[in-house]
Design a protein around this motif. Structure first.
Motif, PDB file in Angstrom:
ATOM      1  N   TRP A   6      50.234  44.017  46.818  1.00 48.74           N
ATOM      2  CA  TRP A   6      51.210  43.639  47.841  1.00 48.74           C
ATOM      3  C   TRP A   6      50.737  44.072  49.228  1.00 48.74           C
ATOM      4  CZ3 TRP A   6      55.430  40.594  47.451  1.00 48.74           C
ATOM      5  CH2 TRP A   6      55.868  40.278  46.158  1.00 48.74           C
ATOM      6  N   LYS A   7      50.191  45.273  49.306  1.00 44.89           N
ATOM      7  CA  LYS A   7      49.686  45.777  50.587  1.00 44.89           C
ATOM      8  C   LYS A   7      48.522  44.927  51.090  1.00 44.89           C
ATOM      9  CE  LYS A   7      49.052  50.285  50.766  1.00 44.89           C
ATOM     10  NZ  LYS A   7      48.726  51.653  50.262  1.00 44.89           N
ATOM     11  N   GLU A   8      47.655  44.532  50.158  1.00 44.00           N
ATOM     12  CA  GLU A   8      46.506  43.708  50.544  1.00 44.00           C
ATOM     13  C   GLU A   8      46.966  42.335  51.039  1.00 44.00           C
ATOM     14  OE1 GLU A   8      42.284  41.987  48.766  1.00 44.00           O
ATOM     15  OE2 GLU A   8      43.791  42.810  47.403  1.00 44.00           O
ATOM     16  N   ALA A   9      47.900  41.729  50.318  1.00 46.56           N
ATOM     17  CA  ALA A   9      48.402  40.409  50.723  1.00 46.56           C
ATOM     18  C   ALA A   9      49.052  40.476  52.101  1.00 46.56           C
ATOM     19  CB  ALA A   9      49.402  39.891  49.694  1.00 46.56           C
ATOM     20  N   ARG A  65      45.382  34.884  57.496  1.00 48.39           N
ATOM     21  CA  ARG A  65      45.831  33.635  56.878  1.00 48.39           C
ATOM     22  C   ARG A  65      46.418  32.697  57.942  1.00 48.39           C
ATOM     23  NH1 ARG A  65      42.726  34.624  53.230  1.00 48.39           N
ATOM     24  NH2 ARG A  65      43.302  36.020  51.548  1.00 48.39           N
ATOM     25  N   ILE A  66      47.141  33.284  58.883  1.00 50.20           N
ATOM     26  CA  ILE A  66      47.692  32.494  59.992  1.00 50.20           C
ATOM     27  C   ILE A  66      46.553  31.826  60.760  1.00 50.20           C
ATOM     28  CG2 ILE A  66      48.770  32.678  62.282  1.00 50.20           C
ATOM     29  CD1 ILE A  66      50.876  32.646  60.185  1.00 50.20           C
ATOM     30  N   GLU A  67      45.525  32.606  61.058  1.00 47.15           N
ATOM     31  CA  GLU A  67      44.375  32.084  61.803  1.00 47.15           C
ATOM     32  C   GLU A  67      43.636  31.006  61.003  1.00 47.15           C
ATOM     33  OE1 GLU A  67      41.893  35.350  62.850  1.00 47.15           O
ATOM     34  OE2 GLU A  67      43.413  36.330  64.086  1.00 47.15           O
ATOM     35  N   SER A  68      43.509  31.218  59.712  1.00 44.58           N
ATOM     36  CA  SER A  68      42.731  30.297  58.874  1.00 44.58           C
ATOM     37  C   SER A  68      43.382  28.925  58.737  1.00 44.58           C
ATOM     38  CB  SER A  68      42.527  30.905  57.484  1.00 44.58           C
ATOM     39  OG  SER A  68      43.753  31.024  56.782  1.00 44.58           O
ATOM     40  N   MET A  69      44.673  28.817  59.044  1.00 42.06           N
ATOM     41  CA  MET A  69      45.342  27.524  58.938  1.00 42.06           C
ATOM     42  C   MET A  69      44.886  26.571  60.044  1.00 42.06           C
ATOM     43  SD  MET A  69      49.207  28.490  57.777  1.00 42.06           S
ATOM     44  CE  MET A  69      49.623  26.808  57.305  1.00 42.06           C
ATOM     45  N   LEU A  81      52.253  31.471  68.549  1.00 38.98           N
ATOM     46  CA  LEU A  81      53.649  31.378  68.137  1.00 38.98           C
ATOM     47  C   LEU A  81      54.013  32.480  67.152  1.00 38.98           C
ATOM     48  CD1 LEU A  81      53.998  27.505  67.667  1.00 38.98           C
ATOM     49  CD2 LEU A  81      55.258  28.901  69.336  1.00 38.98           C
ATOM     50  N   ASP A  82      53.090  32.782  66.237  1.00 35.52           N
ATOM     51  CA  ASP A  82      53.351  33.836  65.261  1.00 35.52           C
ATOM     52  C   ASP A  82      53.410  35.203  65.945  1.00 35.52           C
ATOM     53  OD1 ASP A  82      53.507  34.246  62.193  1.00 35.52           O
ATOM     54  OD2 ASP A  82      52.140  35.818  62.869  1.00 35.52           O
ATOM     55  N   HIS A  83      52.548  35.396  66.939  1.00 30.54           N
ATOM     56  CA  HIS A  83      52.575  36.650  67.699  1.00 30.54           C
ATOM     57  C   HIS A  83      53.914  36.793  68.419  1.00 30.54           C
ATOM     58  CE1 HIS A  83      51.027  40.081  69.944  1.00 30.54           C
ATOM     59  NE2 HIS A  83      51.563  39.539  71.024  1.00 30.54           N
ATOM     60  N   ILE A 123      49.201  30.958  50.523  1.00 34.09           N
ATOM     61  CA  ILE A 123      48.242  30.251  51.362  1.00 34.09           C
ATOM     62  C   ILE A 123      46.823  30.468  50.847  1.00 34.09           C
ATOM     63  CG2 ILE A 123      47.231  30.129  53.672  1.00 34.09           C
ATOM     64  CD1 ILE A 123      50.020  28.827  53.353  1.00 34.09           C
ATOM     65  N   GLU A 124      46.525  31.700  50.413  1.00 30.05           N
ATOM     66  CA  GLU A 124      45.210  31.983  49.841  1.00 30.05           C
ATOM     67  C   GLU A 124      44.980  31.123  48.601  1.00 30.05           C
ATOM     68  OE1 GLU A 124      42.566  35.729  48.123  1.00 30.05           O
ATOM     69  OE2 GLU A 124      44.751  35.855  48.128  1.00 30.05           O
ATOM     70  N   ALA A 125      45.997  31.027  47.759  1.00 28.51           N
ATOM     71  CA  ALA A 125      45.877  30.243  46.529  1.00 28.51           C
ATOM     72  C   ALA A 125      45.621  28.768  46.842  1.00 28.51           C
ATOM     73  CB  ALA A 125      47.147  30.387  45.691  1.00 28.51           C
ATOM     74  N   LYS A 126      46.263  28.256  47.904  1.00 30.73           N
ATOM     75  CA  LYS A 126      46.055  26.861  48.306  1.00 30.73           C
ATOM     76  C   LYS A 126      44.627  26.638  48.773  1.00 30.73           C
ATOM     77  CE  LYS A 126      50.823  25.773  49.679  1.00 30.73           C
ATOM     78  NZ  LYS A 126      51.705  25.442  50.822  1.00 30.73           N
ATOM     79  N   PHE A 127      44.110  27.603  49.549  1.00 27.82           N
ATOM     80  CA  PHE A 127      42.746  27.492  50.037  1.00 27.82           C
ATOM     81  C   PHE A 127      41.739  27.513  48.888  1.00 27.82           C
ATOM     82  CE2 PHE A 127      43.975  29.254  54.422  1.00 27.82           C
ATOM     83  CZ  PHE A 127      44.005  27.964  54.963  1.00 27.82           C
TER      84      PHE A 127
END
Length: 211
Positions: free
Chosen positions: A11-14, A21-25, A33-35, A190-194
């Motif tokens: 959980w901590k790693e995720a 993950r935000i950047e990778s999208m 916007l997220d910031h 998101i990681e799983a989708k990638f």
């Protein structure tokens, strides 16, 4: 990652990978916007004591964040951007004062045109991340098995599950809020989708080479 996962390190790693993950999208303006949503808006709201609230412009930026991080629905942005300033201020003040009674808080916000339970949850999460998590598609699937029913009733079930998970994870020594749980679930999804997309591309590339 499933909600029933009890490995606090996972959980901590995720959660720690959320920003990357935000950047990778690679979506226009999503990083800024997220910031704004995660780092700036909470402080802005709390500085408005004794009557914390949000403005129409802030609600519009929050909606841009929600739609950019998830599914783009431009009509919702048009609706909230045209809302009367005093109406937004009044509704958000009443909602924040209603907490921790989440049902009442959501109801106060959904009187605004274009604001459903999911957007209302994002408003509440910005003000009280320790109480109300954002109702994202990815976290809904992980917690409830689907993301098709965006109702107050469904959100209350979602909140109960994420609050319980945050309490469980916090018992291990690291403080987790329900909003932390949501972001960790989103990051993992998101990681799983990638990974799935990458595997599909690899298989397609191999098939082309065989031809």
């Amino acid at each position: 990652m499933e909600l029933k996962n009890s490995d606090v390190n996972q959980w901590k790693e995720a959660l720690s990978l959320y920003d990357s993950r935000i950047e990778s999208m690679s979506k226009p303006d999503l990083v800024s916007l997220d910031h704004f949503y995660c780092k700036q808006l909470p402080s802005i709201i709390h500085e408005r004591n004794p009557n914390p609230h949000i403005t129409t412009l802030e609600l519009s930026k929050l909606m841009q964040w929600k739609l950019t991080r998830g599914k783009w629905r431009p009509r919702l942005l048009d609706f909230v951007s045209s809302l009367d300033e005093e109406t937004v201020k009044c509704a958000s003040q009443k909602a924040f004062k209603s907490l921790p009674e989440i049902s009442k808080a959501i109801t106060e916000l959904t009187v605004l045109k274009g604001v459903g339970p999911a957007t209302a949850s994002a408003v509440l999460a910005a003000y009280a991340p320790d109480v109300a998590p954002f109702m994202s598609d990815e976290a809904m699937v992980a917690a409830l098995g689907n993301s098709k029913e965006y109702t107050l009733k469904q959100y209350l079930v979602f909140v109960d599950k994420l609050q319980a998970k945050a309490k469980e994870l916090s018992a291990e020594g690291d403080a987790f809020t329900p909003s932390d749980v949501e972001r960790a679930l989103w990051s993992s999804a998101i990681e799983a989708k990638f990974v799935a997309s990458s595997n599909t591309d690899t298989k397609y590339s191999k098939k082309k080479r065989k031809r």
